[in-house]
Design a protein around this motif. Structure first.
Motif, PDB file in Angstrom:
ATOM      1  N   LYS A  60      -9.229  -9.942   5.982  1.00 49.47           N
ATOM      2  CA  LYS A  60      -9.553  -8.536   5.699  1.00 49.47           C
ATOM      3  C   LYS A  60      -9.252  -7.620   6.875  1.00 49.47           C
ATOM      4  CE  LYS A  60     -13.403  -7.281   4.187  1.00 49.47           C
ATOM      5  NZ  LYS A  60     -14.825  -7.174   4.003  1.00 49.47           N
ATOM      6  N   LYS A  61      -9.390  -8.109   8.086  1.00 51.14           N
ATOM      7  CA  LYS A  61      -9.110  -7.283   9.269  1.00 51.14           C
ATOM      8  C   LYS A  61      -7.656  -6.828   9.309  1.00 51.14           C
ATOM      9  CE  LYS A  61     -12.669  -9.189  12.251  1.00 51.14           C
ATOM     10  NZ  LYS A  61     -12.962 -10.078  13.370  1.00 51.14           N
ATOM     11  N   THR A  62      -6.775  -7.549   8.655  1.00 53.51           N
ATOM     12  CA  THR A  62      -5.359  -7.165   8.652  1.00 53.51           C
ATOM     13  C   THR A  62      -5.061  -6.099   7.600  1.00 53.51           C
ATOM     14  OG1 THR A  62      -4.636  -8.868   7.076  1.00 53.51           O
ATOM     15  CG2 THR A  62      -4.711  -9.488   9.411  1.00 53.51           C
ATOM     16  N   PHE A  63      -6.044  -5.768   6.762  1.00 56.65           N
ATOM     17  CA  PHE A  63      -5.871  -4.795   5.682  1.00 56.65           C
ATOM     18  C   PHE A  63      -6.490  -3.457   6.067  1.00 56.65           C
ATOM     19  CE2 PHE A  63      -6.260  -8.681   2.691  1.00 56.65           C
ATOM     20  CZ  PHE A  63      -4.945  -9.048   2.943  1.00 56.65           C
ATOM     21  N   THR A  64      -5.822  -2.696   6.887  1.00 56.76           N
ATOM     22  CA  THR A  64      -6.310  -1.395   7.335  1.00 56.76           C
ATOM     23  C   THR A  64      -6.368  -0.416   6.169  1.00 56.76           C
ATOM     24  OG1 THR A  64      -5.252  -1.799   9.461  1.00 56.76           O
ATOM     25  CG2 THR A  64      -5.935   0.457   9.001  1.00 56.76           C
ATOM     26  N   GLY A  65      -7.506   0.227   6.007  1.00 57.26           N
ATOM     27  CA  GLY A  65      -7.645   1.242   4.960  1.00 57.26           C
ATOM     28  C   GLY A  65      -7.832   0.680   3.566  1.00 57.26           C
ATOM     29  N   LEU A  66      -8.376  -0.502   3.462  1.00 55.91           N
ATOM     30  CA  LEU A  66      -8.627  -1.121   2.168  1.00 55.91           C
ATOM     31  C   LEU A  66      -9.618  -0.281   1.380  1.00 55.91           C
ATOM     32  CD1 LEU A  66      -7.859  -3.714   0.655  1.00 55.91           C
ATOM     33  CD2 LEU A  66      -9.854  -4.788   1.671  1.00 55.91           C
ATOM     34  N   LYS A  74       0.817  -1.212   0.000  1.00 59.37           N
ATOM     35  CA  LYS A  74       0.000   0.000   0.000  1.00 59.37           C
ATOM     36  C   LYS A  74       0.855   1.268   0.000  1.00 59.37           C
ATOM     37  CE  LYS A  74      -3.554   2.257   2.786  1.00 59.37           C
ATOM     38  NZ  LYS A  74      -4.329   2.175   4.016  1.00 59.37           N
ATOM     39  N   LEU A  75       1.868   1.312   0.846  1.00 57.94           N
ATOM     40  CA  LEU A  75       2.637   2.536   1.042  1.00 57.94           C
ATOM     41  C   LEU A  75       3.900   2.623   0.189  1.00 57.94           C
ATOM     42  CD1 LEU A  75       2.311   2.680   4.918  1.00 57.94           C
ATOM     43  CD2 LEU A  75       0.930   3.909   3.227  1.00 57.94           C
ATOM     44  N   LYS A  76       4.550   1.489  -0.023  1.00 58.97           N
ATOM     45  CA  LYS A  76       5.826   1.497  -0.739  1.00 58.97           C
ATOM     46  C   LYS A  76       5.727   0.925  -2.153  1.00 58.97           C
ATOM     47  CE  LYS A  76       8.300   0.857   3.614  1.00 58.97           C
ATOM     48  NZ  LYS A  76       9.125  -0.083   4.390  1.00 58.97           N
ATOM     49  N   LYS A  77       4.521   0.445  -2.505  1.00 63.80           N
ATOM     50  CA  LYS A  77       4.286  -0.110  -3.854  1.00 63.80           C
ATOM     51  C   LYS A  77       5.262  -1.251  -4.169  1.00 63.80           C
ATOM     52  CE  LYS A  77       1.061   2.886  -4.567  1.00 63.80           C
ATOM     53  NZ  LYS A  77      -0.309   2.485  -4.376  1.00 63.80           N
ATOM     54  N   THR A  78       5.399  -2.194  -3.231  1.00 66.08           N
ATOM     55  CA  THR A  78       6.329  -3.305  -3.391  1.00 66.08           C
ATOM     56  C   THR A  78       5.789  -4.439  -4.254  1.00 66.08           C
ATOM     57  OG1 THR A  78       5.520  -4.277  -1.341  1.00 66.08           O
ATOM     58  CG2 THR A  78       7.496  -2.868  -1.202  1.00 66.08           C
ATOM     59  N   ALA A  79       4.495  -4.388  -4.597  1.00 69.72           N
ATOM     60  CA  ALA A  79       3.889  -5.433  -5.420  1.00 69.72           C
ATOM     61  C   ALA A  79       2.693  -4.859  -6.165  1.00 69.72           C
ATOM     62  CB  ALA A  79       3.439  -6.604  -4.548  1.00 69.72           C
ATOM     63  N   GLY A  99      -9.112  11.678 -17.958  1.00 69.50           N
ATOM     64  CA  GLY A  99      -7.747  12.103 -17.689  1.00 69.50           C
ATOM     65  C   GLY A  99      -7.340  12.044 -16.227  1.00 69.50           C
ATOM     66  N   ARG A 100      -8.241  11.594 -15.366  1.00 73.07           N
ATOM     67  CA  ARG A 100      -7.952  11.485 -13.933  1.00 73.07           C
ATOM     68  C   ARG A 100      -7.262  10.150 -13.645  1.00 73.07           C
ATOM     69  NH1 ARG A 100     -10.638   9.004  -9.834  1.00 73.07           N
ATOM     70  NH2 ARG A 100     -12.343   8.421 -11.208  1.00 73.07           N
ATOM     71  N   ILE A 101      -6.319  10.154 -12.713  1.00 74.22           N
ATOM     72  CA  ILE A 101      -5.675   8.904 -12.283  1.00 74.22           C
ATOM     73  C   ILE A 101      -6.585   8.228 -11.264  1.00 74.22           C
ATOM     74  CG2 ILE A 101      -3.708   7.879 -11.072  1.00 74.22           C
ATOM     75  CD1 ILE A 101      -2.822   8.854 -13.725  1.00 74.22           C
ATOM     76  N   ALA A 102      -6.979   7.006 -11.566  1.00 73.97           N
ATOM     77  CA  ALA A 102      -7.762   6.194 -10.628  1.00 73.97           C
ATOM     78  C   ALA A 102      -6.796   5.205  -9.985  1.00 73.97           C
ATOM     79  CB  ALA A 102      -8.882   5.459 -11.352  1.00 73.97           C
ATOM     80  N   GLU A 103      -6.717   5.257  -8.661  1.00 74.64           N
ATOM     81  CA  GLU A 103      -5.785   4.383  -7.951  1.00 74.64           C
ATOM     82  C   GLU A 103      -6.450   3.884  -6.678  1.00 74.64           C
ATOM     83  OE1 GLU A 103      -1.111   4.388  -6.588  1.00 74.64           O
ATOM     84  OE2 GLU A 103      -2.066   6.265  -7.113  1.00 74.64           O
ATOM     85  N   LYS A 104      -6.549   2.556  -6.553  1.00 78.17           N
ATOM     86  CA  LYS A 104      -7.187   1.993  -5.380  1.00 78.17           C
ATOM     87  C   LYS A 104      -6.718   0.556  -5.186  1.00 78.17           C
ATOM     88  CE  LYS A 104      -9.405   4.045  -3.278  1.00 78.17           C
ATOM     89  NZ  LYS A 104      -8.976   4.844  -2.124  1.00 78.17           N
ATOM     90  N   LEU A 105      -6.403   0.237  -3.946  1.00 74.17           N
ATOM     91  CA  LEU A 105      -6.038  -1.123  -3.573  1.00 74.17           C
ATOM     92  C   LEU A 105      -7.325  -1.885  -3.265  1.00 74.17           C
ATOM     93  CD1 LEU A 105      -3.537  -2.863  -3.174  1.00 74.17           C
ATOM     94  CD2 LEU A 105      -3.459  -2.094  -0.821  1.00 74.17           C
TER      95      LEU A 105
END
Length: 148
Positions: free
Chosen positions: A116-122, A19-24, A84-90
């Motif tokens: 899912k409980k381990t995915f804060t801010g999904l 989510k934060l570092k874009k590692t995957a 033209g808007r960037i759509a970005e969502k995990l």
């Protein structure tokens, strides 16, 4: 309904790094030996800009899945909309095909919330009950419609 299936300790950190570092670009999870949710495989980081680039990454993910085997997926949607808007969502995708064994369906369905409980801010959540339901076009429409 709680299943008693544990979530591997490293999963919250992997989620936060994605989510934060874009590692995957994506992470696929499975239930191992009916005891623990573990990482099945990870997609290399990829900064997609266009809709077609993002769809190609999703199609690659889909090609690695077996049609009759349930999995939990995290996918980092990122594309430029027609306006033209960037759509970005995990997004979290629960893939549980109707064709899999009933016992597998029950275990995966009852363990979904523990993961899912381990995915804060999904950002988004989808469910697919057939292989063809893993439809990038429909998922992307929902991402855009909800203004993500």
């Amino acid at each position: 309904m709680a299943s008693g299936i544990a979530v591997e300790d490293s999963i919250p950190e992997q989620y936060n790094d994605m989510k934060l570092k874009k590692t995957a670009k994506f992470i696929v999870f499975k239930i191992e030996e009916k005891k623990k949710i573990v990482v099945d495989f990870v997609g290399e980081p990829c900064d997609t800009i266009t809709y077609d680039e993002d769809k190609a990454q999703f199609d690659m993910l889909k090609s690695k899945l077996l049609p009759d085997v349930p999995r939990y997926l995290l996918y980092d949607f990122k594309f430029t909309t027609e306006s033209g808007r960037i759509a970005e969502k995990l997004a979290f995708i629960f893939y549980c095909p109707d064709s899999c064994k009933i016992g597998e369906k029950m275990i995966y369905a009852s363990s979904k919330d523990s993961l899912k409980k381990t995915f804060t801010g999904l950002g988004a959540e989808f469910q697919a009950n057939e292989f063809d339901d893993l439809d990038y076009v429909e998922f992307a429409k929902e991402i855009q419609k909800k203004g993500f």
